[in-house]
Scaffold this active site. Sequence first.
Site, PDB file in Angstrom:
ATOM      1  N   ASP A 112      58.677  63.588  16.382  1.00  0.00           N
ATOM      2  CA  ASP A 112      59.949  63.731  17.060  1.00  0.00           C
ATOM      3  C   ASP A 112      60.405  62.327  17.420  1.00  0.00           C
ATOM      4  O   ASP A 112      59.595  61.456  17.755  1.00  0.00           O
ATOM      5  CB  ASP A 112      59.785  64.596  18.309  1.00  0.00           C
ATOM      6  CG  ASP A 112      61.132  64.943  18.920  1.00  0.00           C
ATOM      7  OD1 ASP A 112      62.166  64.595  18.314  1.00  0.00           O
ATOM      8  OD2 ASP A 112      61.145  65.552  20.000  1.00  0.00           O
ATOM      9  N   SER A 113      61.710  62.118  17.355  1.00  0.00           N
ATOM     10  CA  SER A 113      62.252  60.783  17.630  1.00  0.00           C
ATOM     11  C   SER A 113      62.025  60.390  19.081  1.00  0.00           C
ATOM     12  O   SER A 113      62.029  59.206  19.415  1.00  0.00           O
ATOM     13  CB  SER A 113      63.743  60.761  17.320  1.00  0.00           C
ATOM     14  OG  SER A 113      64.421  61.723  18.116  1.00  0.00           O
ATOM     15  N   GLY A 114      61.857  61.375  19.934  1.00  0.00           N
ATOM     16  CA  GLY A 114      61.673  61.069  21.345  1.00  0.00           C
ATOM     17  C   GLY A 114      62.963  61.116  22.133  1.00  0.00           C
ATOM     18  O   GLY A 114      62.963  60.856  23.338  1.00  0.00           O
ATOM     19  N   GLY A 115      64.070  61.458  21.457  1.00  0.00           N
ATOM     20  CA  GLY A 115      65.347  61.547  22.160  1.00  0.00           C
ATOM     21  C   GLY A 115      65.243  62.440  23.388  1.00  0.00           C
ATOM     22  O   GLY A 115      65.583  62.041  24.504  1.00  0.00           O
ATOM     23  N   PHE A 116      64.704  63.625  23.194  1.00  0.00           N
ATOM     24  CA  PHE A 116      64.593  64.581  24.300  1.00  0.00           C
ATOM     25  C   PHE A 116      63.818  63.979  25.467  1.00  0.00           C
ATOM     26  O   PHE A 116      64.198  64.122  26.633  1.00  0.00           O
ATOM     27  CB  PHE A 116      63.906  65.865  23.810  1.00  0.00           C
ATOM     28  CG  PHE A 116      63.744  66.900  24.880  1.00  0.00           C
ATOM     29  CD1 PHE A 116      64.813  67.702  25.266  1.00  0.00           C
ATOM     30  CD2 PHE A 116      62.527  67.076  25.528  1.00  0.00           C
ATOM     31  CE1 PHE A 116      64.667  68.651  26.263  1.00  0.00           C
ATOM     32  CE2 PHE A 116      62.380  68.025  26.529  1.00  0.00           C
ATOM     33  CZ  PHE A 116      63.450  68.812  26.900  1.00  0.00           C
ATOM     34  N   ASP A 145      68.938  61.366  18.331  1.00  0.00           N
ATOM     35  CA  ASP A 145      70.178  62.081  18.625  1.00  0.00           C
ATOM     36  C   ASP A 145      70.568  61.828  20.072  1.00  0.00           C
ATOM     37  O   ASP A 145      69.841  61.172  20.818  1.00  0.00           O
ATOM     38  CB  ASP A 145      70.010  63.585  18.350  1.00  0.00           C
ATOM     39  CG  ASP A 145      68.853  64.185  19.148  1.00  0.00           C
ATOM     40  OD1 ASP A 145      67.976  63.414  19.598  1.00  0.00           O
ATOM     41  OD2 ASP A 145      68.800  65.411  19.315  1.00  0.00           O
ATOM     42  N   GLN A 190      73.896  68.453  17.260  1.00  0.00           N
ATOM     43  CA  GLN A 190      74.091  68.784  18.668  1.00  0.00           C
ATOM     44  C   GLN A 190      75.357  69.633  18.782  1.00  0.00           C
ATOM     45  O   GLN A 190      75.848  70.133  17.779  1.00  0.00           O
ATOM     46  CB  GLN A 190      74.172  67.499  19.506  1.00  0.00           C
ATOM     47  CG  GLN A 190      72.837  66.771  19.640  1.00  0.00           C
ATOM     48  CD  GLN A 190      71.812  67.554  20.466  1.00  0.00           C
ATOM     49  OE1 GLN A 190      72.150  68.469  21.226  1.00  0.00           O
ATOM     50  NE2 GLN A 190      70.525  67.216  20.294  1.00  0.00           N
ATOM     51  N   GLY A 245      69.120  70.588  21.181  1.00  0.00           N
ATOM     52  CA  GLY A 245      69.854  70.950  22.391  1.00  0.00           C
ATOM     53  C   GLY A 245      70.058  72.440  22.572  1.00  0.00           C
ATOM     54  O   GLY A 245      71.019  72.867  23.214  1.00  0.00           O
ATOM     55  N   CYS A 252      42.291  90.810  18.824  1.00  0.00           N
ATOM     56  CA  CYS A 252      42.389  89.397  18.449  1.00  0.00           C
ATOM     57  C   CYS A 252      41.051  88.904  17.911  1.00  0.00           C
ATOM     58  O   CYS A 252      39.988  89.246  18.426  1.00  0.00           O
ATOM     59  CB  CYS A 252      42.802  88.574  19.662  1.00  0.00           C
ATOM     60  SG  CYS A 252      42.912  86.816  19.335  1.00  0.00           S
ATOM     61  N   CYS A 299      40.231  85.615  17.616  1.00  0.00           N
ATOM     62  CA  CYS A 299      39.985  84.210  17.956  1.00  0.00           C
ATOM     63  C   CYS A 299      38.614  84.048  18.633  1.00  0.00           C
ATOM     64  O   CYS A 299      38.026  85.015  19.112  1.00  0.00           O
ATOM     65  CB  CYS A 299      41.101  83.653  18.840  1.00  0.00           C
ATOM     66  SG  CYS A 299      40.927  84.028  20.598  1.00  0.00           S
ATOM     67  N   HIS A 301      43.137  80.668  22.291  1.00  0.00           N
ATOM     68  CA  HIS A 301      43.725  81.999  22.136  1.00  0.00           C
ATOM     69  C   HIS A 301      45.240  81.933  21.915  1.00  0.00           C
ATOM     70  O   HIS A 301      45.776  82.562  21.000  1.00  0.00           O
ATOM     71  CB  HIS A 301      43.427  82.897  23.332  1.00  0.00           C
ATOM     72  CG  HIS A 301      44.168  84.181  23.244  1.00  0.00           C
ATOM     73  ND1 HIS A 301      43.720  85.248  22.494  1.00  0.00           N
ATOM     74  CD2 HIS A 301      45.393  84.550  23.721  1.00  0.00           C
ATOM     75  CE1 HIS A 301      44.607  86.214  22.526  1.00  0.00           C
ATOM     76  NE2 HIS A 301      45.632  85.822  23.266  1.00  0.00           N
TER      77      HIS A 301
END
Lengths: 374, 374
Positions: free
Chosen positions: A93-97, A147, A191, A218, A306, A308, A337
Site C-alpha cells: 500500500d502506498s501509505g496514503g491512508f 492518492d 477517490q 476511500g 472448522c 483450523c 482461526h
Amino acid sequence: MRKSFTVTAQDTSGNARTGRIRTPHGDIETPAFAPVASQGTVKALLHDQVEKLGAQVILVNAYHLFLRPGLETIAACGGIHDFISWTRPILSDSGGFQIYSLTPLVKVTQEGVRFSSHLDGTKIFLRPEDVVDIQRSLGTDIAMVLDYFLPFPSAKARMKEAVKTTTFWARRSKERFLEKPTRQQLWGISQGSVFWDLRRQSIEELLAIGFDGYALGGLGIGEPKGELMETLEKADSLVPRDKPRYLMGMGYIEDILEAIERGIDLFDCVLPTRNARNGTIFSSRGKIVIKNQKYARDERPIDENCSCYTCRHFSRAYLRHLYEREEISSAVLNTIHNLHFYLDNFRKIRQSIALNSYREFKRQLLNQIKEREP
Amino acid sequence: MRKSFTVTAQDTSGNARTGRIRTPHGDIETPAFAPVASQGTVKALLHDQVEKLGAQVILVNAYHLFLRPGLETIAACGGIHDFISWTRPILSDSGGFQIYSLTPLVKVTQEGVRFSSHLDGTKIFLRPEDVVDIQRSLGTDIAMVLDYFLPFPSAKARMKEAVKTTTFWARRSKERFLEKPTRQQLWGISQGSVFWDLRRQSIEELLAIGFDGYALGGLGIGEPKGELMETLEKADSLVPRDKPRYLMGMGYIEDILEAIERGIDLFDCVLPTRNARNGTIFSSRGKIVIKNQKYARDERPIDENCSCYTCRHFSRAYLRHLYEREEISSAVLNTIHNLHFYLDNFRKIRQSIALNSYREFKRQLLNQIKEREP
C-alpha cells in the site's frame, strides 16, 4: 508478454468472477484476500503459519517501512522479499491512508504531502514520484499510487479537489513508473466517495492513464451501505472486464460477499487479525467475544465445523483463559482461526464461482453468519 | 509396579547420568529441561511448536491456576491435560516461590501460609494439604510439596525455622497424598540455602518421609557460585542414586552444565522464554541483544549452526526490526530459538552422557559460549 491478469471463470448470476493475477513471485487466484502485514509480518503469526492458512499475497505498508527500518536497510538486505523472507507475492500500500489517518499536521499541495512522522515527529515531504520510488526500492510485486484520501463525510467541493489531485498524482506516478523497466505492477486508486459523478470521473481519468489494476479507495468508512453497493455496481460496469479490481480496506465478510458479486477481485483488511487480538472471533455461526464469562467452561471449539489448528485442539474455555491472562498464544490462536475463516471462505468463494453457484453460496453463508452468537 | 525413575547411563568422569522418569503421560528422558508454562501455555508458543522443539514435560504453576481460571473450571474441563490440550507429562510447581515473591502481606505459620492474591488482593490461606489437593485436582503427573522459601541472604536462625516448617509441611503433604491412590508423583523440596548443616538436615528429613523425587529449592538466587556447587555436590552424595533430583528455577546453561555433572536430573527456568521476549537471544557463540543497532543490516541468522525455524529463515536484521516494532512474532521467533537452544543442548547432553563423554561435551560448550558476542 503474458497478461498480468486473466479472468478464468464468470458466474452468470451476477458479476462475480475468478481470475489470476500474475506476479514475479507467483500467481494470485482471485477473488483473493490479502492479510495485512504492515511492518512485514502478519501480526501474531509466523510466515509458515500464514502460508499454511493459504494466503497467496500479503500487504505491506510503504509508509511504515519507509519510516522503520527505512529503505536503505531493506535495500541492503536485498529488497522486501529477502528482508522479511516471504517468497510469495507482496502488495505494497502506498501509505496514503496511514499518512492522512495517523500523522499530525498533514498538508497536501499539488506537489505532494507534507506531514510529521507519527513515530518521532520528523517532518517529511513525499511527492507521488517518491512513493513510486519507495515501492520500487522495496521491490513489491504490486505497487499502489499515492492518492488523496478524505474522511467520510466530506463536502463535495473538497472531494472534487481530492479527485483532481488524485488524478494529477496518478499521472505523475505512472510517468515515473515508466522511466525504468520493471516486472512490478502499478495500480491506480480512485477517490470520490459515493458521489458517483466524482467517482466516475476519477475512474475514467485513471483508465485514461492506464494501470495494471484499479482500486477503489476511500470506501467502507461510514458511507451508507446502499450507496456503497451502488458505487461498486457502477464502477464494475466502467472498468474493463479484463482488469483486476481492488476494494481497499473493507473487511466484513458480509460486505465482501456483496462486493464480489459486483465484480471485485481483491481485498485486504486488518479486521480478522486485529479482532483476533481483541478477542473477537469469527465463525460460520456468527462471532464470539471470547472473554465472555459464558465460555469459561465451554469445552466446545470455536466452530465445530472448522478445520483450523485452533479449533482442532482447543476449547473456548482454554481460549478464554489465555485471553484473560493476556497470553501471547491467545493472539496467535485467535488469529489463526480468524484468518483461516477468511482464507477458507475465499477458497470456497472461488470454487462456487467456478461452479457457477456463487449466489447460492453467498445466500447460505450470509444465513449462517446471521445466526445468533453460538 | 514399575519404578518411577531409572538411571539408564552413568558418566564416569563425574556424577552426570541419564535416566527415565515414568509418568502416566509418557516418559521423560533426563537430564531434562521443563519449559515454564505457568498459566498452561509456554509464553509466546503454541503446543505444537513446543512439542516440535522436543519438550518432554512442561511446568505449570498451581498457584496461578488456582487463582485463574480456578480449580473448578479446570476440573469441569477434565483436568489440566484436557483443559490445555497438552498430551505429554506436566509437572506442577506448588507455587510456594510465587506466593513468597509475588504476593503482598504473606504470613507463614506452622499451619500454613496466609497471603493476598497478587491479582485482586483476595485473602487466601493455604495449608500444605490444600496444595496437595490442588495439584491432585489439576491431575498433573508430578506434584511438588509446599515449601517455605526465604530470600538470599537470610539469617541462619530464620533459615533453621524455614527448614523445620518445610519438613513439617512435607510430612503433612505426604500423609495427605497417601490418603487416596494415584499414579501422580509427589516430590519433596529441600531448603536451607547454602548452610550445609541445614540443607543436609532438610534433605535427610525429606528422605525419611520418602518422596518420588527430590528438589533443591531456594538456590540460584544470589548465593556465591562456589557455595552453590559445593551444596550440589554434597546433596548428590546424600540422595540415593535411584532417585531423581531437580534443581528448581536455575537456568543459565553454564550453571546447568555444572549441576548435571553433580547429579541433577531435572531443570526448569523462565530464562530462555523471558529473555526471548526481552530480545536477548542465546546461541552457541554467546548471547545477542537483538535491539543493538549493529544488527540493523546483519543478514546472518542468529546462529549459523542452529537448525531452528528462526535461524533457518530469518536474519538478525529482520529480527531486530520485529523487536523494534514490538511485533508479536518477535517474541515467538526469539522464543523458538532460545528454547531450541536449551532443548537441543539437553539432547546433546544426554547423548554425551550415554557416550561417557560428558566432561568433554561440557568443556566444548562452555568454551563456545564464553566467546564474545557474535
